[in-house]
Enzyme design. Structure first.
Site, PDB file in Angstrom:
ATOM      1  N   ARG A  19       0.737  10.637   5.807  1.00  0.00           N
ATOM      2  CA  ARG A  19       1.374   9.018   4.829  1.00  0.00           C
ATOM      3  C   ARG A  19       0.097   9.220   3.206  1.00  0.00           C
ATOM      4  O   ARG A  19      -1.056   9.570   4.486  1.00  0.00           O
ATOM      5  CB  ARG A  19       1.445   8.402   4.924  1.00  0.00           C
ATOM      6  CG  ARG A  19       2.173   7.556   4.005  1.00  0.00           C
ATOM      7  CD  ARG A  19       2.614   6.131   4.098  1.00  0.00           C
ATOM      8  NE  ARG A  19       3.285   5.109   2.405  1.00  0.00           N
ATOM      9  CZ  ARG A  19       2.789   3.905   2.709  1.00  0.00           C
ATOM     10  NH1 ARG A  19       2.035   3.396   3.738  1.00  0.00           N
ATOM     11  NH2 ARG A  19       2.941   3.343   1.472  1.00  0.00           N
ATOM     12  N   HIS A  40       0.373   3.399  -5.154  1.00  0.00           N
ATOM     13  CA  HIS A  40      -0.364   2.418  -3.978  1.00  0.00           C
ATOM     14  C   HIS A  40      -1.153   1.610  -5.131  1.00  0.00           C
ATOM     15  O   HIS A  40      -2.432   1.471  -4.723  1.00  0.00           O
ATOM     16  CB  HIS A  40      -0.422   3.800  -3.145  1.00  0.00           C
ATOM     17  CG  HIS A  40      -1.202   2.598  -1.742  1.00  0.00           C
ATOM     18  ND1 HIS A  40      -0.532   2.894   0.028  1.00  0.00           N
ATOM     19  CD2 HIS A  40      -1.908   1.735  -1.346  1.00  0.00           C
ATOM     20  CE1 HIS A  40      -0.955   2.206   0.485  1.00  0.00           C
ATOM     21  NE2 HIS A  40      -1.685   1.192  -0.073  1.00  0.00           N
ATOM     22  N   GLU A  71       4.044  -1.699  -1.133  1.00  0.00           N
ATOM     23  CA  GLU A  71       3.955  -3.316  -1.231  1.00  0.00           C
ATOM     24  C   GLU A  71       3.880  -3.461  -2.824  1.00  0.00           C
ATOM     25  O   GLU A  71       3.375  -4.290  -2.913  1.00  0.00           O
ATOM     26  CB  GLU A  71       2.944  -3.622  -0.714  1.00  0.00           C
ATOM     27  CG  GLU A  71       2.962  -3.030   0.814  1.00  0.00           C
ATOM     28  CD  GLU A  71       1.859  -3.825   2.034  1.00  0.00           C
ATOM     29  OE1 GLU A  71       0.439  -4.967   0.639  1.00  0.00           O
ATOM     30  OE2 GLU A  71       1.342  -3.728   2.818  1.00  0.00           O
ATOM     31  N   GLU A 108       4.005   1.673   8.267  1.00  0.00           N
ATOM     32  CA  GLU A 108       2.426   0.965   7.809  1.00  0.00           C
ATOM     33  C   GLU A 108       2.350   0.092   9.364  1.00  0.00           C
ATOM     34  O   GLU A 108       3.487  -0.870   9.108  1.00  0.00           O
ATOM     35  CB  GLU A 108       1.932   0.310   7.199  1.00  0.00           C
ATOM     36  CG  GLU A 108       0.975   1.385   5.976  1.00  0.00           C
ATOM     37  CD  GLU A 108      -0.063   0.620   4.617  1.00  0.00           C
ATOM     38  OE1 GLU A 108      -0.467  -0.909   4.680  1.00  0.00           O
ATOM     39  OE2 GLU A 108       0.487   0.980   3.864  1.00  0.00           O
TER      40      GLU A 108
HETATM   41  C1  NOJ Z   1      -1.498  -2.881   3.444  1.00  0.00           C
HETATM   42  C2  NOJ Z   1      -2.060  -1.866   1.938  1.00  0.00           C
HETATM   43  O1  NOJ Z   1      -0.368  -1.269   2.008  1.00  0.00           O
HETATM   44  C3  NOJ Z   1      -2.739  -0.898   2.445  1.00  0.00           C
HETATM   45  O2  NOJ Z   1      -3.687  -0.327   0.642  1.00  0.00           O
HETATM   46  C4  NOJ Z   1      -4.056  -1.437   3.274  1.00  0.00           C
HETATM   47  O3  NOJ Z   1      -5.252  -1.409   3.976  1.00  0.00           O
HETATM   48  C5  NOJ Z   1      -3.448  -2.267   4.551  1.00  0.00           C
HETATM   49  N1  NOJ Z   1      -2.267  -2.587   4.327  1.00  0.00           N
HETATM   50  C6  NOJ Z   1      -3.884  -2.989   5.136  1.00  0.00           C
HETATM   51  O4  NOJ Z   1      -4.613  -4.123   4.445  1.00  0.00           O
END
Ligand code: NOJ
Length: 497
Positions: free
Chosen positions: A96, A141, A186, A397
């Site tokens: 990803r 992102h 997110e 994730e």
């Molecule tokens: C959420 C995010 O998508 C990512 O950018 C971040 O590094 C990780 N979780 C860990 O915090």
């Protein structure tokens, strides 16, 4: 025989004697993830535009640990071939990655497509495919073009169309090769974190800005999904969704049940209900709660902007699977009168009058809010299936945060093992989880924490100009998992102590 061949060989041997029915179905895919700003560097290479993170950290170097920024990060802009090699070493089915909007469209608009940006991602995608690794591509992102931030960013409703235009460019360029897409990573992080002085654009506007952003991310996602459905799906037949962050919340006592439901609607439902629920629109309890609050506070308009009937229909059902980012679980309880409520989002919320804490029986990781409670993931997966009736869940994730640089990261291995076990239980129960993408391939720029914490299967030496990557024990373990298609390679009663 190379180092990683030994691992492969080891898997073939050990897989014969150690599997105890814990084998994942053949269609289940294993992956690892990264994100453009966190790994690429090359912040001003060729004609790349400035992103909100470039802008923020070049003007406010005081806000990150050790004044770090992502100017060079893992230098994946130059070292992408090594990244592919690592994916291969790990035996990944999927990688990803995210596309940097300002790298591809330096002005933010499709009037100019950067040849350099275009080729960079094209080469990366081709390189993965040559090794039989499926690219899973996130369009956004957290790194908005600063030019669009100057026009109001995610608080400007026009951004939904700007995003759809950008998505169309990306689908046109790579749609023939990429079959799994995530529009936004997110939106909770974009809005609730970005408008709460914890992420770029680093605004302090949790009352109004964050909710404008919330609505606009939902519309932007929906428009991009519809662009794909109408213009690309017939030709390419890929799947599109988004990644939502879901911390699993449980009531501390039976009296905290209602507050827990409100918490779930507030922090997760606002980003999932409009898309995944049968009715669409905002989750009703939190909408009512926020409307009542706005009236009391003297606002003349709801702070959470209502959707029109047409917008509800535009957004509802715009998914082909559920993309889940899950890390941990928290207990919810009502705050005591006069209790000092710790900072949101991990410790509590003044707005809801709640405190978040761990159950005493849960082992805690390297940071105090990070409990290891893998059953939370199992519950979460069931909840998603039961609440939204989603037909497919891809874990986009899941990972373990560490504060020291230890190559022998046993707790990370245990964390991976335990989460995979819960996923397997959920699959056995009939929840259709089709893959697990670990966060993250290698240590990278962890936003305001800079390089002080790590999530990587590979450690990266950030003081070395070559940004050398070294596999941790967890990388060796994960390579076994992906090849044996089982988590069952930790035998010695490993625990978190
Ligand atoms: C959420 C995010 O998508 C990512 O950018 C971040 O590094 C990780 N979780 C860990 O915090």
């Amino acid at each position: 025989m190379s180092y990683i061949d030994v691992i492969v060989f080891g898997v073939l041997i050990s897989s014969k004697c150690s599997l105890q029915g814990a084998v994942f179905p053949p269609w289940f895919k294993f992956g690892a993830a990264s994100a453009a700003y966190q790994v690429e560097g090359g912040w001003n290479a060729s004609d790349k535009g400035e992103s909100i993170w470039d802008h923020l950290l070049h003007t406010r170097s005081d806000i990150t640990a050790e004044s770090a920024n992502g100017d060079v990060a893992c230098d994946s802009y130059h070292l992408w071939k090594r990244d592919i090699e690592m994916c291969e070493e790990l035996g990944l089915d999927m990688y990803r990655l995210s596309i940097s909007w300002p790298r591809l469209l330096p002005s933010g608009f499709p009037n100019h497509i950067s040849e350099y940006g275009k080729n960079y991602y094209s080469n990366l995608i081709d390189g993965l495919l040559e090794k039989g690794i499926q690219p899973v591509v996130t369009l956004y992102h957290f790194d908005l073009p600063q030019s669009l931030q100057d026009l109001g960013g995610w608080a400007n409703p026009l951004i939904a169309d700007w995003f759809a235009d950008y998505a169309r460019v990306v689908f046109t360029l790579y749609g023939d090769r990429v079959k799994i897409w995530l529009t936004l990573n997110e939106p909770f992080g974009i809005c609730d974190v970005g408008y709460n002085l914890q992420h770029a654009p680093y605004l302090n506007d949790t009352e109004v800005g964050r909710y404008l952003c919330n609505k606009n991310t939902m519309l932007a996602h929906a428009k991009a999904w519809r662009v794909y459905q109408e213009e690309f799906k017939p030709r390419y037949n890929g799947k599109v969704s988004l990644s939502t962050l879901f911390i699993w919340y449980e009531p501390l006592t039976p009296d905290d049940k209602e507050l827990t439901e409100l918490t779930i609607e507030h922090w997760e439902g606002r980003y999932a209900h409009p898309i995944f629920s049968k009715q669409g629109g905002w989750p009703p309890k939190i909408q009512q709660f926020l409307d009542d609050a706005a009236k009391k506070e003297g606002y003349h308009q709801p702070r959470l902007p209502p959707f029109t009937a047409e917008e509800i229909e535009l957004v509802r059902g715009t998914y082909d699977f559920y993309g889940l980012n899950h890390y941990t679980t928290r207990k919810v309880r009502k705050a005591r009168p006069d209790e000092v409520i710790g900072s949101w989002p991990f410790y509590g919320s003044k707005e809801l009058g709640i405190v978040l804490e761990n159950d005493r029986s849960w082992p805690v990781g390297a940071v105090d809010w990070f409990a290891m409670y893998p059953e939370g993931l199992w519950k979460q997966l069931h909840w998603l299936k039961n609440t939204y009736g989603v037909n497919e869940i891809l874990i986009t994730e899941n990972g373990y945060v560490n504060v020291d640089d230890d190559l022998e990261d046993w707790k990370r291995m245990k964390y991976i093992r335990d989460n995979l076990e819960q996923i397997q239980y959920a699959i056995e129960d009939g929840v259709n989880v089709t893959g697990y993408i670990h966060w993250t391939l290698m240590d990278n720029f962890e936003w305001l924490a800079g390089y002080k914490v790590n999530f990587g299967l590979y450690a990266v030496n950030f003081t070395d100009p070559e940004r050398k990557r070294v596999p941790r024990e967890s990388a060796r373990y994960y390579a076994k998992v992906t090849r044996g298609r089982s988590y069952d390679y930790l035998h010695v009663g490993l625990n978190y102590d």
